[in-house]
Enzyme design. Structure first.
Site, PDB file in Angstrom:
ATOM      1  N   ASP A  14      -4.454  -5.813   0.335  1.00  0.00           N
ATOM      2  CA  ASP A  14      -3.905  -6.328  -0.928  1.00  0.00           C
ATOM      3  C   ASP A  14      -3.608  -7.823  -0.898  1.00  0.00           C
ATOM      4  OD1 ASP A  14      -3.841  -3.638  -1.773  1.00  0.00           O
ATOM      5  OD2 ASP A  14      -1.864  -3.373  -0.867  1.00  0.00           O
ATOM      6  N   LYS A  17      -8.210 -10.382  -1.755  1.00  0.00           N
ATOM      7  CA  LYS A  17      -9.614 -10.598  -1.336  1.00  0.00           C
ATOM      8  C   LYS A  17     -10.571 -10.508  -2.516  1.00  0.00           C
ATOM      9  CE  LYS A  17      -9.434  -7.146   1.525  1.00  0.00           C
ATOM     10  NZ  LYS A  17      -7.988  -6.863   1.491  1.00  0.00           N
ATOM     11  N   GLY A  18     -10.271  -9.586  -3.454  1.00  0.00           N
ATOM     12  CA  GLY A  18     -11.173  -9.352  -4.586  1.00  0.00           C
ATOM     13  C   GLY A  18     -11.446 -10.637  -5.335  1.00  0.00           C
ATOM     14  N   GLY A  41      -9.041  -1.283  -3.521  1.00  0.00           N
ATOM     15  CA  GLY A  41      -8.980  -1.555  -4.953  1.00  0.00           C
ATOM     16  C   GLY A  41      -9.019  -3.058  -5.127  1.00  0.00           C
ATOM     17  N   HIS A  42     -10.209  -3.602  -5.336  1.00  0.00           N
ATOM     18  CA  HIS A  42     -10.344  -5.055  -5.424  1.00  0.00           C
ATOM     19  C   HIS A  42     -10.293  -5.505  -6.881  1.00  0.00           C
ATOM     20  CE1 HIS A  42     -12.317  -4.930  -1.196  1.00  0.00           C
ATOM     21  NE2 HIS A  42     -11.016  -4.892  -1.154  1.00  0.00           N
ATOM     22  N   GLN A 220      -9.301  -3.438   2.980  1.00  0.00           N
ATOM     23  CA  GLN A 220      -8.007  -3.286   3.666  1.00  0.00           C
ATOM     24  C   GLN A 220      -7.689  -4.593   4.430  1.00  0.00           C
ATOM     25  OE1 GLN A 220     -10.334  -0.325   4.272  1.00  0.00           O
ATOM     26  NE2 GLN A 220      -9.576   0.106   2.243  1.00  0.00           N
ATOM     27  N   GLY A 300      -1.068   2.677  -7.534  1.00  0.00           N
ATOM     28  CA  GLY A 300       0.056   2.261  -8.375  1.00  0.00           C
ATOM     29  C   GLY A 300       1.393   2.270  -7.643  1.00  0.00           C
ATOM     30  N   ASP A 331       2.840 -19.266  -5.513  1.00  0.00           N
ATOM     31  CA  ASP A 331       3.726 -19.424  -6.669  1.00  0.00           C
ATOM     32  C   ASP A 331       4.814 -18.347  -6.756  1.00  0.00           C
ATOM     33  OD1 ASP A 331       1.288 -17.808  -7.314  1.00  0.00           O
ATOM     34  OD2 ASP A 331       2.439 -17.379  -9.120  1.00  0.00           O
ATOM     35  N   GLY A 413      -3.584 -18.281  -8.934  1.00  0.00           N
ATOM     36  CA  GLY A 413      -3.394 -17.299  -9.999  1.00  0.00           C
ATOM     37  C   GLY A 413      -4.543 -16.314  -9.987  1.00  0.00           C
TER      38      GLY A 413
HETATM   39  P1  IMP Z   1      -6.151   5.593   3.911  1.00  0.00           P
HETATM   40  O1  IMP Z   1      -7.030   4.419   4.135  1.00  0.00           O
HETATM   41  O2  IMP Z   1      -6.183   6.129   2.504  1.00  0.00           O
HETATM   42  O3  IMP Z   1      -6.344   6.645   4.945  1.00  0.00           O
HETATM   43  O4  IMP Z   1      -4.635   5.072   4.106  1.00  0.00           O
HETATM   44  C1  IMP Z   1      -4.147   4.636   5.375  1.00  0.00           C
HETATM   45  C2  IMP Z   1      -3.182   3.471   5.221  1.00  0.00           C
HETATM   46  O5  IMP Z   1      -3.909   2.330   4.762  1.00  0.00           O
HETATM   47  C3  IMP Z   1      -2.082   3.688   4.184  1.00  0.00           C
HETATM   48  O6  IMP Z   1      -0.925   3.009   4.598  1.00  0.00           O
HETATM   49  C4  IMP Z   1      -2.631   3.047   2.932  1.00  0.00           C
HETATM   50  O7  IMP Z   1      -1.610   2.648   2.055  1.00  0.00           O
HETATM   51  C5  IMP Z   1      -3.340   1.851   3.547  1.00  0.00           C
HETATM   52  N1  IMP Z   1      -4.456   1.362   2.721  1.00  0.00           N
HETATM   53  C6  IMP Z   1      -5.682   1.901   2.590  1.00  0.00           C
HETATM   54  N2  IMP Z   1      -6.456   1.157   1.787  1.00  0.00           N
HETATM   55  C7  IMP Z   1      -5.702   0.110   1.412  1.00  0.00           C
HETATM   56  C8  IMP Z   1      -5.957  -1.033   0.594  1.00  0.00           C
HETATM   57  O8  IMP Z   1      -7.047  -1.255   0.066  1.00  0.00           O
HETATM   58  N3  IMP Z   1      -4.910  -1.904   0.448  1.00  0.00           N
HETATM   59  C9  IMP Z   1      -3.721  -1.721   1.063  1.00  0.00           C
HETATM   60  N4  IMP Z   1      -3.447  -0.678   1.841  1.00  0.00           N
HETATM   61  C10 IMP Z   1      -4.418   0.229   2.010  1.00  0.00           C
END
Ligand code: IMP
Length: 431
Positions: A14, A17-18, A41-42, A220, A300, A331, A413
């Site tokens: 998070d 990167k997107g 989720g990018h 990730q 979410g 910011d 931003g």
């Molecule tokens: P999983 O990848 O769904 O197995 O989740 C394993 C851990 O990675 C959890 O703590 C998720 O919240 C975290 N996680 C997986 N994908 C993302 C991402 O794209 N952004 C942030 N955390 C992620």
């Protein structure tokens, strides 16, 4: 000049990167995703319109860029089809520009059942997208790959065996039931495969023959890497640079001329369970969450927030061999009178500056902070280095000197054009 670029997450995902990949991919001919799946989720905002991509590489939003879903990914076919159809329905012609690896493994409905079941017994805080169980099946040699779908009998047999295995596990080990139906699952998978079949190919060979410039988009973050992160509170793939070769099928030497950059926020967030030494469990943490709109793009969930952890970030710099850092969301710190960054951990009366492997140690470390005077001025409108308040510059300069890596870009931003360079790259950015 180095031609290819790798963009990774430097923290717990998070990082933004997107937006960065979207922006930079204007200068690349292809963008490759090579690990993870729909847990990512990018988010990209183009002309006020928001796009959230879970499986397709973010670069696909540029009409000239090709997008590769490489072999290290685990693919939820239903979601992939939906993602492609949604982009097409919003007027983006992506279909002809997508290449999906025939070696990529599938995420099946029974993987999601297991993900939920495992979470009940020992919470990791996963996205419940079936990612961990899909990789379990892959490494346990029970996985189904896209190439298997060419042989319906084999697919049916594999699905039947796997479903029986999951059924047994549910009933005998967890005393639970599920409502999955083999015929329905088989038909749906075949139907979805039929929709994307034309785009499935050997992406390793495709990449080896491709002569354009390639951007590799990590999902990730390094601290969620299965080997280098806060195990077991990690995702199930190599989210650091370690995942590049096996995720793409390309030899390590292929990447010897690439630039390695990672994205970090100016503070830290994480979702799910697990160690987070600089977490702020008070008003300032909430302020970061609200100002930074820190809610997961996939689930979410509210993100946990805290100060910048330079010990963890240094780990990311070293593990990934970073040439540059992109910093986002400075910011969000604009109205803090004091800003802090963790420069060491104290554990059992000792100070350490490296990121420990052991969960037990990680849970005991106390962050040692360096304090910075807040700038109490808007930085979002800054368009160059010289427009930043002196206090913000001091914060950035300290980060660079601690990490011994350049902050190449500052993202100011969510929109494509909200950024500026602190150190221009060797190529000209078109955006
Ligand atoms: P999983 O990848 O769904 O197995 O989740 C394993 C851990 O990675 C959890 O703590 C998720 O919240 C975290 N996680 C997986 N994908 C993302 C991402 O794209 N952004 C942030 N955390 C992620």
């Amino acid at each position: 000049m180095k031609e290819n670029l790798v963009i990774l997450g430097a923290q717990w995902g998070d990082e933004g990167k997107g937006k960065v990949v979207d922006l930079l991919s204007a200068d690349f001919d292809a963008v490759v995703r090579y690990q993870g799946g729909s847990n990512a989720g990018h988010t990209v905002v183009v002309g006020g319109e928001k796009f959230v991509l879970h499986l397709l590489p973010t670069g696909i939003l540029h009409e000239h860029t090709l997008g590769v879903v490489a072999q290290g990914m685990v693919v939820d076919l239903e979601l992939l089809v939906r993602e492609i159809e949604e982009l097409e329905s919003r007027g983006l012609k992506v279909w002809d520009r997508i290449f999906i690896s025939d070696r990529a493994h599938l995420v099946m409905p029974y993987h999601k059942v297991l993900d939920a079941l495992f979470e009940k017994k020992g919470k990791i805080g996963t996205t419940l997208r079936g990612i961990g169980p899909s990789y379990m099946f892959k490494y346990g040699r029970k996985g189904i790959r896209l190439c298997d779908l060419e042989d319906p009998d084999r697919t049916y047999r594999l699905m039947k065996e796997n479903l029986e295995f999951v059924q047994d596990l549910c009933e005998k080990v967890y005393c639970e039931n599920h409502s999955l139906d083999l015929e329905e699952m088989f038909d749906k998978t075949r139907e979805n495969y039929g929709k994307i079949r034309e785009r499935v190919t050997d992406t390793t060979r495709w990449l080896l023959q491709f002569e354009g410039k390639v951007l590799f988009e990590g999902a990730q973050g390094t601290m969620l890497d299965i080997d280098m992160g806060t195990y077991p509170y990690v995702t199930s793939s190599n989210a650091s640079a370690l995942g590049l070769s096996n995720g793409t099928g390309l030899p390590p030497a292929y990447f010897s001329r690439a630039n390695f950059w990672a994205v970090s926020k100016a503070y830290t967030t994480r979702v799910g369970e697990g160690p987070f030494p600089t977490e702020l469990l008070e008003e300032r943490g909430e302020r970061l969450r609200e100002r930074g709109r820190e809610y997961g793009a996939t689930t979410g969930r509210p993100r946990r927030c805290g100060w910048l952890d330079l010990v963890a970030l240094k780990h990311a710099v070293e593990v990934n061999g970073l040439d540059g850092l992109v910093l986002t969301k400075l910011d969000v710190l604009d109205d803090f009178e004091e800003v802090k960054a963790c420069i060491a951990y104290e554990v059992d009366g000792r100070f350490i500056e490296h990121f420990p492997a052991g969960l037990d140690t990680l849970q005991r470390v106390k962050p040692v902070y360096r304090s910075f005077k807040g700038w109490l001025r808007d930085t979002r409108s800054a368009k160059s280095f010289s427009e930043l308040p002196q206090e913000a510059l001091e914060y950035l300069q300290f980060i660079e000197s601690y990490l011994k890596v350049r902050i190449v870009m500052l993202s100011t931003g969510p929109e494509r054009e909200e950024y500026f360079w602190l150190h221009e790259p060797a190529w000209k950015v078109r955006s």
